[in-house]
Design a protein around this motif. Structure first.
Motif, PDB file in Angstrom:
ATOM      1  N   SER A   1       0.813  -1.214   0.000  1.00  0.00           N
ATOM      2  CA  SER A   1       0.000   0.000   0.000  1.00  0.00           C
ATOM      3  C   SER A   1       0.847   1.264   0.000  1.00  0.00           C
ATOM      4  CB  SER A   1      -0.944   0.012   1.212  1.00  0.00           C
ATOM      5  OG  SER A   1      -2.010  -0.900   1.021  1.00  0.00           O
TER       6      SER A   1
ATOM      7  N   THR B   1      -4.402   2.233   0.018  1.00  0.00           N
ATOM      8  CA  THR B   1      -4.210   3.583  -0.525  1.00  0.00           C
ATOM      9  C   THR B   1      -4.363   3.555  -2.037  1.00  0.00           C
ATOM     10  OG1 THR B   1      -1.826   3.408  -0.966  1.00  0.00           O
ATOM     11  CG2 THR B   1      -2.486   4.047   1.273  1.00  0.00           C
TER      12      THR B   1
ATOM     13  N   GLY C   1      -1.611   1.881  -3.876  1.00  0.00           N
ATOM     14  CA  GLY C   1      -1.488   0.441  -3.814  1.00  0.00           C
ATOM     15  C   GLY C   1      -1.868  -0.272  -5.089  1.00  0.00           C
TER      16      GLY C   1
END
Length: 479
Positions: free
Chosen positions: A142, A186, A189
């Motif tokens: 991420s 996120t 990611g």
């Protein structure tokens, strides 16, 4: 007989890759305007990827470009007959310029930079160490993306387990977790979440998926530990021992300055998602400025900036790193070449399937979170998960909800958005082609003598270990 059975099973798998509702909604090409038979080259290429390494391995390795070109031509010619040469040229160029080009350059940059980082030490690939490596890589995904984390972690994992005979399962779970699930927290990611961010989903909203990720990590790491322990004991009983020359725990990383270039690549990816919304990068009509290619195809300035940053990072990485590090990493170009060849074919031939999905997606009657989870995930296993995510996000935005996350596509309830996000990110692990780094990890493992399962064999692992976890996810989080 075994090979014939594998071929038949794989054909059935590819046929089932698109749910029956999609084909039915297409009405044979009359309802959606997209003939279903145009998807045959895509299915044919998937069959080749799945079957040819089993039935004619050496021939397949040396003739991949020819086979890929054959299926591309077999898609382009009928497509041109149906839609005309101009539409065909635009469709293919749009795919190559704005999808494949940025995809392969990102993969190339991460492949180069990660190949210039080596981990040395006396850590042996024991079950505990491997669990720690998988957990670290999953959380790292991420921060630098699933592709970045996969390329950074795959060589240390392979190196620490080089003394072992039974290690294919390690790389399979590596793909499950590091190459896929870890990217859910996120927009950095995984690309689908970046597309959501570009359409109004808050940058840190994905942190809502942390409980789902931790839940899945606990289950999968528990299962992996016991599988790995059993294999580890068998290797030890056969007299295999790790090559640890000194007592203690020595650990060092060489080429650590390449982290700067990894950050440089991540910044390029983030900018490609943020810059299109800025007035400075838009013309008077609100379109993104860029280099006009053909028809409506334009390579946007944000994409050009991303490409320049990534290529600069790769160049600087090679210029500033001692080549002996690459030698110790057994660095070759084979893996990136194979991925580049196969995925140009996949990206082009899957265009009719994506057009069909976009045409019929809003009419499939999928409105509940668990339905979104499975529909997005099933299609993301075989198609590019970014457009699949956007289709179902758009569908969710048109359902008329008033409470939830306000996006440019409409208001989407948190539970529905969570289901779409998890389906797109998690279920890319179901096949080797479900997410960009999957096939790369598989190829690097093969290069280093790890006996990886075939396309269909890998799916047997995902069905056995991932699908039960996804069923639990549905019951716990999406009902």
């Amino acid at each position: 007989m075994k090979k014939l059975l594998t071929v038949m099973c794989t054909f059935l798998t590819v046929f089932l890759a698109c749910p029956v509702g999609v084909w039915a909604a297409g009405n044979g090409g009359t309802g959606s305007g997209v003939p279903v038979w145009l998807c045959i080259p895509f299915a044919g290429l998937l069959l080749c990827v799945a079957v040819m390494p089993l039935v004619k391995g050496e021939w397949w390795e040396s003739h991949q470009p020819v086979v890929v070109a054959f299926w591309i031509v077999l898609m382009i010619i009928p497509f041109a007959v149906v839609y005309g040469a101009g539409k065909t040229a635009e469709t293919v160029l749009e795919c190559v310029i704005n999808d494949y080009l940025t995809f392969i350059i990102l993969l190339f940059g991460l492949f180069c930079v990660s190949g210039n980082i080596t981990v040395e030490g006396d850590f042996a690939g024991s079950p505990r160490v491997n669990v720690g490596l998988l957990a670290l890589g999953t959380l790292l995904s991420s921060c630098i993306g699933t592709t970045g984390a996969s390329m950074l972690m795959v060589r240390p994992v392979i190196k620490m387990n080089s003394w072992r005979k039974r290690k294919g399962h390690i790389m399979i779970f590596f793909i499950f977790m590091v190459s896929n699930m870890g990217g859910c927290l996120t927009p950095i990611g995984d690309p689908p979440l970046l597309m959501g961010f570009m359409r109004g989903v808050p940058f840190f909203w994905s942190l809502h998926l942390f409980p789902v990720l931790i839940f899945n990590m606990v289950i999968l790491l528990f299962v992996f530990y016991h599988l790995d322990m059993r294999s580890y004991k068998k290797d030890i009983s056969e007299g295999r021992k790790p090559d640890i020359s000194k007592p203690g725990t020595e650990f060092k990383i060489e080429g650590l300055h390449n982290i700067i270039f990894l950050v440089m690549i991540v910044v390029g990816v983030i900018l490609s998602g943020m810059l299109p919304g800025m007035p400075a990068f838009q013309d008077a009509a609100g379109n993104v400025k860029g280099l006009h290619i053909f028809g409506e195809v334009t390579l946007g300035l944000p994409s050009i900036i991303e490409i320049v940053l990534i290529l600069a990072a790769a160049f600087l990485s090679f210029k500033t790193t001692d080549k002996r590090i690459r030698v110790r990493n057994h660095f070759t170009w084979g893996a990136i070449k194979e991925v580049a060849v196969l995925f140009i074919g996949i990206f082009i031939t899957m265009q009719p399937a994506l057009m069909l999905l976009k045409a019929v997606g809003p009419n499939l009657g999928i409105t509940e979170p668990y339905q979104m989870f499975w529909a997005t995930g099933a299609l993301s296993s075989f198609l590019d998960n970014t457009p699949t995510y956007l289709v179902f996000l758009t569908t969710a935005g048109t359902l008329g909800f008033t409470n939830g996350i306000a996006t440019t596509l409409g208001t989407v309830p948190v539970k529905l958005l969570s289901a779409i996000s998890c389906g797109a990110v998690f279920m890319g692990a179901n096949t080797y082609i479900g997410n960009a780094p999957n096939f790369m990890v598989k190829t690097l493992s093969d290069e280093n003598g790890i006996n990886m399962p075939s396309f269909f064999g890998y799916m047997a692992w995902s069905i056995c270990f991932l699908v039960p976890v996804f069923i639990i996810d549905m019951l716990v989080f999406f009902l």
